[in-house]
Each structure stands twice: as C-alpha cells, then as structure tokens.
Design an enzyme around this catalytic site. Structure first.
Site, PDB file in Angstrom:
ATOM      1  N   ASP A 166       8.750  -1.338 -24.076  1.00  0.00           N
ATOM      2  CA  ASP A 166       8.827  -2.223 -25.245  1.00  0.00           C
ATOM      3  C   ASP A 166       8.735  -1.458 -26.562  1.00  0.00           C
ATOM      4  O   ASP A 166       9.466  -1.766 -27.511  1.00  0.00           O
ATOM      5  CB  ASP A 166       7.776  -3.343 -25.169  1.00  0.00           C
ATOM      6  CG  ASP A 166       6.361  -2.821 -25.041  1.00  0.00           C
ATOM      7  OD1 ASP A 166       6.178  -1.616 -24.758  1.00  0.00           O
ATOM      8  OD2 ASP A 166       5.424  -3.618 -25.219  1.00  0.00           O
TER       9      ASP A 166
ATOM     10  N   ASP B 248       4.298   0.565 -16.167  1.00  0.00           N
ATOM     11  CA  ASP B 248       3.297  -0.456 -16.510  1.00  0.00           C
ATOM     12  C   ASP B 248       3.798  -1.879 -16.210  1.00  0.00           C
ATOM     13  O   ASP B 248       3.001  -2.807 -16.117  1.00  0.00           O
ATOM     14  CB  ASP B 248       2.931  -0.358 -18.002  1.00  0.00           C
ATOM     15  CG  ASP B 248       2.461   1.040 -18.387  1.00  0.00           C
ATOM     16  OD1 ASP B 248       2.035   1.788 -17.494  1.00  0.00           O
ATOM     17  OD2 ASP B 248       2.540   1.383 -19.579  1.00  0.00           O
TER      18      ASP B 248
ATOM     19  N   ARG C 212     -18.294   6.568   2.259  1.00  0.00           N
ATOM     20  CA  ARG C 212     -18.320   6.669   0.802  1.00  0.00           C
ATOM     21  C   ARG C 212     -17.648   5.472   0.128  1.00  0.00           C
ATOM     22  O   ARG C 212     -16.818   4.785   0.743  1.00  0.00           O
ATOM     23  CB  ARG C 212     -17.569   7.929   0.348  1.00  0.00           C
ATOM     24  CG  ARG C 212     -18.356   9.185   0.574  1.00  0.00           C
ATOM     25  CD  ARG C 212     -17.501  10.397   0.310  1.00  0.00           C
ATOM     26  NE  ARG C 212     -18.313  11.602   0.357  1.00  0.00           N
ATOM     27  CZ  ARG C 212     -17.832  12.826   0.513  1.00  0.00           C
ATOM     28  NH1 ARG C 212     -16.541  13.015   0.649  1.00  0.00           N
ATOM     29  NH2 ARG C 212     -18.638  13.858   0.541  1.00  0.00           N
TER      30      ARG C 212
ATOM     31  N   GLY D 139      -1.274   2.166 -16.157  1.00  0.00           N
ATOM     32  CA  GLY D 139      -0.819   0.801 -16.414  1.00  0.00           C
ATOM     33  C   GLY D 139      -1.068   0.344 -17.831  1.00  0.00           C
ATOM     34  O   GLY D 139      -0.742  -0.773 -18.212  1.00  0.00           O
TER      35      GLY D 139
ATOM     36  N   GLU E 239      -6.713   1.926 -15.690  1.00  0.00           N
ATOM     37  CA  GLU E 239      -7.247   2.848 -16.702  1.00  0.00           C
ATOM     38  C   GLU E 239      -7.798   2.152 -17.948  1.00  0.00           C
ATOM     39  O   GLU E 239      -8.669   2.697 -18.617  1.00  0.00           O
ATOM     40  CB  GLU E 239      -6.171   3.851 -17.111  1.00  0.00           C
ATOM     41  CG  GLU E 239      -4.921   3.199 -17.712  1.00  0.00           C
ATOM     42  CD  GLU E 239      -3.828   4.189 -18.079  1.00  0.00           C
ATOM     43  OE1 GLU E 239      -4.025   5.402 -17.922  1.00  0.00           O
ATOM     44  OE2 GLU E 239      -2.755   3.732 -18.531  1.00  0.00           O
TER      45      GLU E 239
HETATM   46  O1  F6P Z   1       3.269   3.858 -20.330  1.00  0.00           O
HETATM   47  C1  F6P Z   1       3.335   4.690 -19.213  1.00  0.00           C
HETATM   48  C2  F6P Z   1       2.075   5.508 -19.059  1.00  0.00           C
HETATM   49  O2  F6P Z   1       2.200   6.256 -17.872  1.00  0.00           O
HETATM   50  C3  F6P Z   1       0.782   4.693 -19.059  1.00  0.00           C
HETATM   51  O3  F6P Z   1       0.549   4.032 -17.840  1.00  0.00           O
HETATM   52  C4  F6P Z   1      -0.207   5.776 -19.413  1.00  0.00           C
HETATM   53  O4  F6P Z   1      -1.351   5.245 -20.021  1.00  0.00           O
HETATM   54  C5  F6P Z   1       0.566   6.638 -20.380  1.00  0.00           C
HETATM   55  O5  F6P Z   1       1.933   6.403 -20.145  1.00  0.00           O
HETATM   56  C6  F6P Z   1       0.287   8.110 -20.260  1.00  0.00           C
HETATM   57  O6  F6P Z   1       0.962   8.765 -21.284  1.00  0.00           O
HETATM   58  P1  F6P Z   1       1.102  10.349 -21.386  1.00  0.00           P
HETATM   59  O7  F6P Z   1       2.254  10.762 -20.506  1.00  0.00           O
HETATM   60  O8  F6P Z   1       1.362  10.585 -22.818  1.00  0.00           O
HETATM   61  O9  F6P Z   1      -0.189  10.945 -20.898  1.00  0.00           O
END
Ligand code: F6P
Length: 358
Positions: free
Chosen positions: A115, A140, A175, A183, A235
């Site tokens: 987007d 995502d 564990r 995401g 995350e």
């Molecule tokens: O938008 C895709 C994504 O992989 C997210 O899931 C993640 O937070 C981010 O990009 C990671 O970005 P970079 O490649 O800059 O670490």
C-alpha cells in the site's frame, strides 16, 4: 493497437513471487507485440540519469518462475517526495522520476508494491501523467481489497514449516517455544500459520492478551500430560503495558522486533517453564514461491498487461471471488486490512482450543 513500451518495477520489501510476476508480464506483453523495460531498484532506477533499466524478453525471464527475490532489485526506503539526503535533509525528487519515465519512452508503468509503494507511485503518476497499473504484493497481506497479496502464501508456508519442526524439539526438551513472525501491524501470518502449524497459542496485534492467559494454557496442557507448548507471535504485538517493542541499530534505524524475547522472559517467570525464542525474520520473504503465489503472480501479471492493452490505467489488479478483477488504485490503498477479531480464522482458532491470549 500499436506497439507499446511497458516499464515494470518492484517497490518496497521483496517477497517470493515477484519474479513470477515479471515473467508473466513479459510473456503476455510479448504476445501483444509490446516491449518491456525492467526498471532497477524501484523508483531509484527512474531517478538515475541515465535511467537504470534493462530490456526484458522471453529469454531473460525463462527461468524466473521459481526464483525468489526480484531480479530488478527493490527498496523500501527513500520516499521520492521526501528523499533523504546525506546531510540529513530531505528533498522532493519526483520530477527526476517522471523525467526518467519519459527518457525511457514508456507508454505505461506496472508498479508492484504494497500500500505504501502504490500510494507513492499513484502520486507520481498523477503528477507526471504516467499510465500506471498496480499489482499488490506483501507478505503482510494487509491490502484489504484483494484476497491474495503476492508473497503472503509463501511466508505462511515458511512459518508453518517452522512450527512443524519446532513441535519435535519442543516435545523432546519439554520447552515453550516462541516463534516471532513478521506482518507489521497485521497478524495475518501469525493467525494463518498458527492454525496450520498447530500452535497452542497465537498472539496477534488485533487481540489484547495477558501473560496469565498464556501461562494458564501451559498449565492446562501440563494437566493433560503435554509437556511442551508452541506460541506464535506477530512482531507488532505490544508488551502487556501496551508498549511497542522495537530495536534500533547503530545507524539509528528502528525496527519492530523483540516481542518474542519479552514474552519468553515473562512466561518463564510466571510459569517456570523453560523457553526458547525463534525469530523467523527475513526467511519469510525468501526462497521458492509457493504454487499459490506463482499462480496468483501469473494471473496478476497477465491481467495487468491486459489492462494496458485496453488503455485502463490508475487501476490495481486484485483477487476477488475466485477471479482477477481490477479496482481503482485509490480505493485499493484506502482499505487497510487487519485480522478481523470476530472473523473466521479467529473463530477457527478459538474452536480448536488455541489460546489467543485474551
Ligand atoms: O512489509 C514487509 C515486512 O517484511 C514486514 O513484515 C517487516 O516488518 C518489514 O517488512 C521488515 O522490513 P526490512 O526489510 O526493512 O527489515
């Protein structure tokens, strides 16, 4: 119909299936007698003088279907309207990009992005009278108007496989294993992989949680004679106090990450369980695209060139009701989609007895 010159670029974070789109675009364009220029490093390739692009033909794309990443390169930094300069200031470089499009003699541009990228490309298109067609990609899966974004299915497969593997080692060592997945603000990867991979607890940003709820799941499993627990967490899940957990590198760049370790410490303290954290990170973006991503990428690539042939621009191809249709890019990027807390996947998880932390 006349010969047309189509430019294609990939923008934003890479994912599996981008090369499959490029292949489909070139194959379909060749069928129309159009030529294709692959623009390097997203809009940076158009900003360069001379523009950085490569002529793509059937030979170039022959082996692309199964190859991860993007042969064109990409970037998820450097908004051209506020482009960061070495002295720390930002400048508007949109005119250079539009000039690059003209220098290449392009009649239309296919922009593959999420987007954020599509919003920037649309602004450029409006300013520079660029005939833009968008193709949605992002692991995502948060573009609301399409049922599939390229790269999501592969990412879910990778996260699911990770859970499949973790089952055995978790059980062997009694564990709690915590798998942190990507995401961004949406929990689509976690909820999908969590169900498919048999997680015991799934934490997503859309549903508030308590540590006590996870610990009670661990105890419930122990009472049932099950000595281990698999937790998958997005995350962007916050601490219990609502704080986003991030880490900042030496360059001062801040990224999501660390919720897995935060949970591990809290869960160990609360339940006494031995915990381990696995951060899946960019493995979710790499590797061979899944068949569904290849299929969708192929359909999107063909449909995007068909739109150009029909002279329909400012539109994004989307997957809806088992077919590819197109929608105005403006409406596509306006509909950000998070996981619906009362939707089917959440209901399914609850129905299976999976703890969602609430
Ligand atoms: O938008 C895709 C994504 O992989 C997210 O899931 C993640 O937070 C981010 O990009 C990671 O970005 P970079 O490649 O800059 O670490």
């Amino acid at each position: 119909m006349g010969e047309k010159q189509i430019g294609i670029l990939t923008s934003g974070g890479d994912c599996a299936g981008l090369n499959a789109i490029i292949r489909a675009v070139v194959l379909r364009a060749t069928g129309y007698g159009y030529s294709v220029q692959g623009i390097r490093q997203a809009t940076n390739g158009l900003m360069a003088d001379p523009p950085q692009a490569i002529a793509l033909d059937i030979q170039n794309v022959e082996n692309l279907l199964t190859i991860g990443g993007t042969m064109l390169g990409t970037t998820n930094k450097g908004d051209p309207f506020a482009y960061p300069m070495p002295d720390g200031t930002t400048i508007d470089r949109s005119a250079e990009i539009i000039a690059g499009y003209r220098k290449l003699g392009l009649d239309a541009l296919i922009g593959i992005g999420g987007d954020g990228s599509l919003a920037i490309l649309r602004r450029l298109a409006q300013q520079g009278d660029i005939n833009l067609v968008g193709i949605p990609k992002t692991i995502d899966n948060d573009i609301g108007i399409t049922e599939h974004c390229i790269g999501f299915d592969t990412a879910v497969n990778i996260a699911t496989e990770a859970l499949d593997r973790l089952h055995f080692t978790a059980a062997s060592h009694s564990r709690v294993m915590i798998l942190e997945v990507m995401g961004r603000d949406a929990g689509h990867i976690a909820i999908s992989a969590g169900i498919a991979g048999g997680a015991d607890a799934i934490l997503i940003p859309e549903i508030p949680y308590t540590i006590e709820s996870i610990c009670s799941k661990i105890r419930q499993r122990q009472d049932q004679g099950k000595n281990y627990c698999l937790v998958i967490v997005s995350e962007a899940v916050c601490s219990q106090e609502g704080e986003l957990i991030t880490n900042t590198n030496v360059l001062g760049q801040c990224r999501l990450g660390g919720i897995g370790q935060y949970l591990a410490d809290k869960i160990s303290f609360c339940s006494g369980a031995e915990t381990r954290v696995i951060v899946l990170g960019h493995t979710q973006r790499g590797g061979i695209p899944s068949p569904l991503d290849r299929l969708t990428a192929s359909a999107f690539g063909v449909a995007a060139v068909d739109l150009i042939a029909e002279g329909k621009y400012d539109r994004m191809v989307t997957w809806q009701n088992r077919q590819v249709v197109s929608v105005p890019i403006e409406s596509a990027i306006a509909q950000y989609r998070k996981v619906n807390p009362s939707g089917t996947l959440v209901k399914t998880a609850r129905g299976l007895g999976i703890c969602l932390g609430d």
